[in-house]
Write an enzyme that holds these catalytic residues in place. Structure first.
Site: not given
Ligand code: GLU
Length: 449
Positions: A93, A114, A117, A129, A168-169, A213, A244, A381
């Site tokens: 994810k 990630q 996190k 990612k 997204g990112d 976020t 965003n 998410s």
């Molecule tokens: N890009 C976001 C992050 O850095 C969200 C990733 C997601 O929702 O999968 O955590």
């Protein structure tokens, strides 16, 4: 390897040797390893089982050609990436980033972050990612759509709601997720809502995902302030960026009684002493995709634009870097400290350089790392995936309450873990250790994976 526990030297040396030139990835690994000294001392099984070394090697890395045709009929070639880093806790994810700076080292740094996190959220999501060196700036809607379709034409075979779930990112928002989802559905003939998150509200998206976020970062700071019997009331806040994350961080600060007096884009910043006018900012940045200078123009005499200088020179109580990696260096941290800033929380991924982090800690400024403070996006998410799996959709209020509870949980987990490992009040150590132990324990339970 300055600062690293002896047991972790070889691991870091191996990362340097295997991933030459990937400086962002090196730094992300170093930062986590730096926190794990007390963990390997207390629990030798982590070093003995080589679980840390395994964690530093992605499970799978996909690199692919993305050919597409621009508005002039010219063939363009970009490079696409998906790094499926760790799936011990759930499907991979993590977001997709479209930006000219994207290369394997950036995707690996983001994927590595990630893992921890996502683990820290307590939810069943692994880490991954992806992205591309495609630059959406100045591209027409049709070009963005054709690029997204070409990108998904390869990526789709690696995805699935139980396999890998992008979102997204930077450079990837609701519009891009729509085109990507449309192409996935078309190729597979499956309306598989749970394969992407950040979808539109009429086609499987979740309330609060857009805001999550930024809101989450501010909820996290609110928890920090609460531990000091303080609140946002009357606080001057500086936010970097105007995308965003920044927009919704500003919105929540204002709802909680603080005042955001400055924000920025890559060319400069605006100062608005009465508080950033969000309606104007959303119109300039989210709707028209224009430069932030237009914000100052639209506000007439109320706001000033300062080009080519860091927003961190604007005096504030709380700083929220919400733009991109390495945007706040030692010099900027020095300016924040000098002006009396007491809390820095990362809305972006790794925006503070190691020098900045060190300087802030030395000056007693509370530092909340991105893997904790900006985890609200990916956590929401995961809530979107829950809703998709149960074919349900929750209200804004319910979803926001869930987000706020999750951020409180992450905050408390960081503090408790920091205490347990002899680093009271150190959110960075707490986040790294708590994120690590959950995923490492799952890996150990699953055999040599
Ligand atoms: N890009 C976001 C992050 O850095 C969200 C990733 C997601 O929702 O999968 O955590």
């Amino acid at each position: 390897m300055p600062g690293l526990d002896e047991k972790l030297h070889d691991t870091y040396a191996e990362v340097l040797r295997r991933n030459p030139g990937e400086t962002e990835f090196h730094r992300a690994v170093h930062e986590v390893l730096d926190s794990l000294g007390s963990v390997v001392a207390k629990h030798p099984q982590y070093a003995d089982s080589a679980v840390i070394r395994r964690l530093c090697e992605p499970e799978r890395q996909v690199i692919f050609r993305v050919p597409w045709v621009d508005d002039h009929g010219v063939v363009q070639i970009n490079r696409g990436f998906r790094v499926e880093f760790n799936s011990a806790l759930g499907p991979y994810k993590g977001g997709l980033r479209f930006h000219p700076s994207v290369y394997l080292g950036i995707v690996k740094f983001l994927g590595f972050e990630q893992i921890f996190k996502n683990s820290l959220t307590g939810m069943p999501i692994g880490g991954g990612k992806g992205g591309s060196d495609f630059d959406p700036k100045g591209r027409s809607d049709g070009e963005v759509m054709r690029f997204c379709q070409a990108f998904m034409t390869e990526l789709y075979r690696h995805l699935g709601e139980y396999t890998d779930v992008p979102a997204g990112d930077i450079g990837v928002g609701g519009r891009e997720i729509g085109y990507l989802f449309g192409q996935y559905r078309r190729i597979t003939n499956r309306y598989e809502s749970g394969v992407l998150t950040g979808k539109g509200l009429t086609w499987g998206g979740s309330q609060v995902r857009t805001e999550a976020t930024g809101y989450g970062t501010v909820f996290f700071v609110n928890e920090i302030l609460a531990t000091r019997s303080d609140s946002f009331d009357g606080k001057r806040v500086v936010v970097s960026g105007s995308g965003n994350v920044a927009i919704y961080a500003i919105e929540k600060v204002h709802q909680l009684g603080g005042l955001v007096v400055a924000c920025s884009d890559s060319a400069g910043y605006v100062v608005d002493d009465k508080g950033i006018d969000l309606e104007v900012l959303k119109d300039v940045k989210a709707t028209r995709r224009a430069r932030i200078t237009e914000y100052a123009e639209a506000r007439g005499g109320a706001a000033d634009y300062v080009g080519g200088r860091p927003v961190w020179e604007v005096p504030c109580d709380i700083a929220l870097p919400c733009a991109t990696q390495n945007e706040l260096n030692g010099h900027d941290a020095g300016a924040l400290v000098k002006n009396g800033c007491t809390v820095v929380a990362e809305g972006a991924n790794m925006p503070c350089t190691p020098e900045a982090v060190k300087l802030l800690a030395g000056a007693g400024v509370v530092f909340a790392p991105g893997k904790a403070a900006n985890a609200g996006g990916v956590a929401t998410s995961a809530l979107e995936m829950q809703q998709n799996a149960s074919r349900d959709s929750w209200t804004f209020e319910h979803t926001e309450q869930r987000l706020s509870d999750i951020m409180r949980g992450i905050h408390d987990r960081c503090l408790e873990t920091a205490d347990e490992y002899g680093a009271p009040g150190d959110y960075l150590a707490g986040a790294n250790i708590a994120g690590f132990t959950r995923v490492a324990d799952a890996m150990l339970a699953l055999g040599v994976i």
